[in-house]
Each structure stands twice: as C-alpha cells, then as structure tokens.
Design a protein around this motif. Structure first.
Motif, PDB file in Angstrom:
ATOM      1  N   HIS A 256       0.686  -1.211   0.172  1.00 54.03           N
ATOM      2  CA  HIS A 256       0.084   0.147  -0.221  1.00 54.03           C
ATOM      3  C   HIS A 256       1.292   1.205  -0.084  1.00 54.03           C
ATOM      4  N   SER A 257       0.319   2.354  -0.787  1.00 53.15           N
ATOM      5  CA  SER A 257       1.335   3.455  -1.009  1.00 53.15           C
ATOM      6  C   SER A 257       0.927   4.126   0.200  1.00 53.15           C
ATOM      7  N   ASP A 258       0.047   4.110   1.159  1.00 55.89           N
ATOM      8  CA  ASP A 258      -0.276   4.865   2.808  1.00 55.89           C
ATOM      9  C   ASP A 258       0.120   4.310   3.921  1.00 55.89           C
ATOM     10  N   PRO A 259       1.166   4.631   4.379  1.00 55.68           N
ATOM     11  CA  PRO A 259       2.064   4.042   5.118  1.00 55.68           C
ATOM     12  C   PRO A 259       0.929   2.988   6.510  1.00 55.68           C
ATOM     13  N   ARG A 260      -0.277   3.549   6.686  1.00 59.59           N
ATOM     14  CA  ARG A 260      -0.963   3.076   7.853  1.00 59.59           C
ATOM     15  C   ARG A 260      -1.406   2.002   7.575  1.00 59.59           C
ATOM     16  N   GLN A 261      -1.219   1.731   5.795  1.00 61.02           N
ATOM     17  CA  GLN A 261      -2.544   0.859   5.707  1.00 61.02           C
ATOM     18  C   GLN A 261      -0.556  -0.219   4.739  1.00 61.02           C
ATOM     19  N   GLY A 262       0.099   0.309   4.576  1.00 63.59           N
ATOM     20  CA  GLY A 262       1.191  -0.350   4.194  1.00 63.59           C
ATOM     21  C   GLY A 262       2.512  -0.615   4.671  1.00 63.59           C
ATOM     22  N   GLU A 263       2.651  -0.179   5.996  1.00 58.18           N
ATOM     23  CA  GLU A 263       3.441  -0.765   6.693  1.00 58.18           C
ATOM     24  C   GLU A 263       3.627  -1.040   8.249  1.00 58.18           C
ATOM     25  N   HIS A 264       4.525  -2.016   8.940  1.00 57.85           N
ATOM     26  CA  HIS A 264       4.096  -3.141   9.604  1.00 57.85           C
ATOM     27  C   HIS A 264       4.853  -2.042  10.400  1.00 57.85           C
ATOM     28  N   GLY A 268       9.370  -3.405  11.189  1.00 59.28           N
ATOM     29  CA  GLY A 268       9.718  -2.245  10.686  1.00 59.28           C
ATOM     30  C   GLY A 268       9.858  -3.031   8.809  1.00 59.28           C
ATOM     31  N   THR A 269       8.534  -3.861   8.127  1.00 56.02           N
ATOM     32  CA  THR A 269       8.643  -3.846   7.072  1.00 56.02           C
ATOM     33  C   THR A 269       7.175  -3.180   6.186  1.00 56.02           C
ATOM     34  N   TYR A 270       7.042  -3.367   4.703  1.00 62.56           N
ATOM     35  CA  TYR A 270       6.081  -3.390   3.933  1.00 62.56           C
ATOM     36  C   TYR A 270       4.750  -4.632   4.107  1.00 62.56           C
ATOM     37  N   VAL A 271       3.356  -3.984   3.819  1.00 64.66           N
ATOM     38  CA  VAL A 271       2.115  -5.013   3.769  1.00 64.66           C
ATOM     39  C   VAL A 271       1.894  -4.686   2.627  1.00 64.66           C
ATOM     40  N   SER A 313      -1.386  -3.055  16.508  1.00 67.34           N
ATOM     41  CA  SER A 313      -0.305  -2.936  16.789  1.00 67.34           C
ATOM     42  C   SER A 313      -0.186  -1.260  16.498  1.00 67.34           C
ATOM     43  N   ARG A 314      -0.935  -0.984  15.966  1.00 63.50           N
ATOM     44  CA  ARG A 314      -0.850   0.643  15.730  1.00 63.50           C
ATOM     45  C   ARG A 314      -2.318   1.389  16.344  1.00 63.50           C
ATOM     46  N   PRO A 315      -1.892   3.062  16.710  1.00 56.43           N
ATOM     47  CA  PRO A 315      -2.223   3.604  17.582  1.00 56.43           C
ATOM     48  C   PRO A 315      -3.374   4.024  17.122  1.00 56.43           C
ATOM     49  N   ALA A 316      -4.097   4.820  17.851  1.00 61.58           N
ATOM     50  CA  ALA A 316      -5.770   5.392  17.706  1.00 61.58           C
ATOM     51  C   ALA A 316      -5.148   6.344  16.139  1.00 61.58           C
ATOM     52  N   GLY A 317      -5.647   6.241  15.463  1.00 58.40           N
ATOM     53  CA  GLY A 317      -5.454   7.735  14.461  1.00 58.40           C
ATOM     54  C   GLY A 317      -4.145   6.795  13.738  1.00 58.40           C
ATOM     55  N   GLY A 318      -3.763   5.978  13.709  1.00 58.04           N
ATOM     56  CA  GLY A 318      -2.478   5.187  12.941  1.00 58.04           C
ATOM     57  C   GLY A 318      -3.270   4.229  11.723  1.00 58.04           C
ATOM     58  N   TRP A 319      -4.077   4.141  12.123  1.00 57.49           N
ATOM     59  CA  TRP A 319      -5.274   3.054  10.712  1.00 57.49           C
ATOM     60  C   TRP A 319      -6.468   3.812   9.921  1.00 57.49           C
TER      61      TRP A 319
END
Length: 425
Positions: A256-264, A268-271, A313-319
């Motif tokens: 994903h281009s949006d790090p809120r969806q495309g990064e773990h 420290g990896t891409y999704v 594993s994402r904070p509020a507002g981070g997804w």
C-alpha cells in the motif's frame, strides 16, 4: 543483444494475469530457458518507463531491453546469450528517471546470501520417489499430527546441505515418533537472524543449503521415511530492501502507498496490498508453487492476526477503517478465503494452518459457511497458558490449574494444533 520484438507472451497468459487467476504464475513470469537457446525474461513493473535484464552473459554490461507486453504492465524479452546458472537482475527505470537494480520477484533460484542476484534456473533433474506418500497423505479429521518444528540453519551444527539435513532429520524425528516436520521459512531471505521471516525471494528455496533440486531431494527423503513436510509461509509482510519487492517500479506496487496500511510498525516491513489482483495472484500462485513443485504437505501461514485487523499493533489515528467504518481488513479476508479455496481445490490433501492469535471466529470453518477455510489453527492461548503454568514453582501450581483447564472452554470451536513453538519457548 536481444532479438525480442513485440508481444512474447500468450493472450491467455496475459488475460489470466490481468484477472488475477494465473495459477501457474511461475511458468509465465521470471527467467525461463528456451529449448532453442537463450532465456526469456518477464517481469511485472507497470509504472516503469523502461526495464533491462542485466547479468553474467555479457559481464553485467549493457542491459537487454525488455518490451512492454501490451497494457498488462509486464515487460519481456529473450536474451540469446543467457543460460541456466547465469546471475541476473532487472534495471528498472522509474518515471522520474531513477534506475534501481532489482532481484526478480519470480526468481526460482538465487545467489547465496549475503549476495542477492537472481539465478536463471535450469530444468529440474530430480526424479521423485514419494508416490506412495503422496497417494496416502490426508488432511482428514482425525488424522494424527505430531509436528517437529525446526530451523534448518541452527538445528544441527556442521550439517549444511539439504540432502544431509534430510537424512539426519528423518532419523531424528522418526526415532521420536513425529509424523511431520515444520520448517521455519525456507524461501530466500537476506538476514539469517530473521529465521526466514523477512522474505525477499518467495519462489526460491534459500541457497544456503543447496539448489532447488537439493531441496526437492530433502522433501523426498522425508516422504520416503513416512514423514510429512510443512513450511512456514509469510504472506503478511516483506522487508524494505531496495533491491527486492519494495517500491519495485518506483511506486508502491506490492505494498500500500499509505503507510497506515502499507507498513508494519512492529517489524519495520511493508504490508502486501491484498486488494490488488496481481498481488493476490502473486501470493496464491506462490502457495501452489511450494505445494506442486516441492511436494510440500502444508503451509503454516504466519501472522494471520496481523492481516485480519487494520488496527493491529497500531495506535489510535494510525490506521484506516474499512468501508463500513470497522477495523476488519476486508481485502485480507477475501484473500485468505481465496487462498484456502484454491489450495483446497488444487491440493485437497494439503494442510493449511493459520497462526492466528485472537478470537477471530470460524478460522477453520468452510468458506461457504462464513469461515476462512483453514484446515487447522494454532492454539496460541493454550501455548501461553501451559508455559505460564510450568513457569510457576511446583509448590504454587496448585493455585494455577485454571491455566491448564481454561482451554477446554473453547477447545472444540476450531480444529486446533497445540504448539510449543519458537514464539514463546
């Protein structure tokens, strides 16, 4: 210099790829020696402005230009001087003019890490001797499963090739009474300390222990001893190494281009972008590749929980919520159901085991009844509770029997595997 011109790939192949339904993707993309000589290269890079194959055939000099295959996003060419065993990469030119040397996402062989070039494969010379095993293996209810988990790189020091590992591992697990071995990921990965969980070569058995045919021999040895082979499979994320899948054509292609969806955030990896048909095809075909090409008896699908929840594993507002405002990853759910359905149709005796650590319902129920379609689910709660119980001093365990009995409240809601695994042991 290449003699490729125009479209080299069949209309049917291009159509199936565009649909996301090419079940033999490894026979279509990647490097393929031709009977009349030379090697056909084909790679998906829809946002590139040019792609070149560069390799050993001319001392890594001027690259062979690949031709766009219609509007498919695939580039292909034949290099008449290339041959099996040659190392190669793709020089991918992004829209801004920047060129990056990339390993082939579909490479079936690679250099031994830390080197990272792809290798043109030759035709398999392995003659399988496991016909009896393949005919009688089963995923049926009640079939015994006693699984020995093993990391090949550290299992036994001094044993450093697939064939010796096969013989020694077969002796060991047969003496102990196990029915299967489960290998921590054997797909190519650059960092040994990851235990294989940061994959860069999804279609290549790691070259640390030999060739793809050597790995076939490893599986064959165990099968002929009556021992099944499962592998850990990692479709949840991939590393950010700039020579691999990450930003493959200069854009977010597999991710994903949006790090809120495309990064773990944990790893420290891409999704993977499960909503993209070509990406789903890449992964579903990869599962079939291991089952068909290497006679693998099942896949333990890693980190399923991280795929199911957008807020994992994402904070509020981070997804980013799904279209209904919820936290369920609808695209990943569809992917998992497609995966288990396709495997169930093509390899009905193969096991599909989910490492899923939450209370997500119906993980092992059929897709047609609203389930995810896995044959088994790891019972992570049982492992945590059991190990916690034995961590108590024996004199205090009397007060913690609930740790052993609690699992019975849900023990029959799924088809569970009770693991004592690398995650907590």
């Amino acid at each position: 210099m290449t003699y490729a011109r125009g479209v080299l790939l069949s209309d049917l192949d291009l159509h199936l790829f565009g649909e996301g339904n090419h079940r033999r993707l490894w026979q279509f993309l990647g490097a393929h020696p031709r009977p009349e000589g030379g090697v056909r290269f084909a790679v998906w890079a829809p946002n590139a402005t040019a792609v070149y194959a560069v390799g050993d055939w001319n001392g890594w000099g001027e690259g062979t230009p690949l031709a766009a295959q219609g509007s498919s996003g695939i580039w292909a060419a034949v290099e008449p001087s290339a041959q099996p065993g040659h190392r190669y990469k793709y020089a991918v030119v992004a829209r801004g003019g920047h060129t990056t040397m990339k390993a082939d996402p579909m490479a079936q062989a690679t250099e031994c890490p830390p080197s990272n070039a792809s290798v043109v494969p030759g035709p398999s010379q392995h003659l399988w001797g496991d016909q009896h095993w393949m005919a009688r293996r089963t995923a049926a209810h009640g079939a015994p499963l006693r699984i020995y988990e093993v990391h090949l790189g550290s299992w036994r020091h001094g044993v450093d090739n697939y064939r010796d590992l096969g013989h020694q591992l077969a002796d060991h697990v047969a003496d102990l009474g196990f029915t299967h071995v489960e290998l921590l990921p054997v797909a190519e990965h650059p960092f040994g300390g990851s235990w294989g969980y940061q994959v860069t070569g999804y279609y290549a058995p790691t070259a640390r222990f030999g060739t793809p045919d050597d790995f076939r021999a490893f599986v064959d040895i165990l099968h002929q001893r009556g021992i099944g082979v499962l592998v850990d499979w990692v479709p949840a994320h991939f590393p950010k190494d700039d020579w691999s899948l990450a930003r493959f054509d200069g854009t977010a292609l597999y991710e994903h281009s949006d790090p809120r969806q495309g990064e773990h955030p944990d790893w420290g990896t891409y999704v993977f972008n499960y909503g993209r048909t070509e990406v789903r095809n890449f992964l579903v075909a990869n599962a079939l590749y291991w089952l068909h090409e290497f006679h693998i008896d099942g896949l333990r699908v890693d980190a399923v929980a991280s795929m199911l929840y957008l807020d994992y594993s994402r904070p509020a507002g981070g997804w980013v919520p799904n279209r209904h405002g919820g936290r369920e990853n609808l695209e990943a759910i569809d992917f998992l159901r497609e995966l288990t359905s396709v495997v169930g149709n093509e390899a009905p005796s193969a096991l599909m085991i989910a490492e899923e650590s939450t209370a997500w319902p119906k993980v092992t129920h059929p897709v047609e009844y609203g389930g995810l379609g896995f044959t088994h689910k790891w019972n992570m709660g049982w492992m945590h509770d059991t190990l916690g119980y034995f961590q108590h001093d024996p004199i205090h365990r009397l007060w913690h029997h609930r740790d052993l009995s609690f699992g019975l409240l849900y023990a029959f809601s799924e088809r569970f595997v009770l693991p004592l695994s690398h995650d907590e042991v």
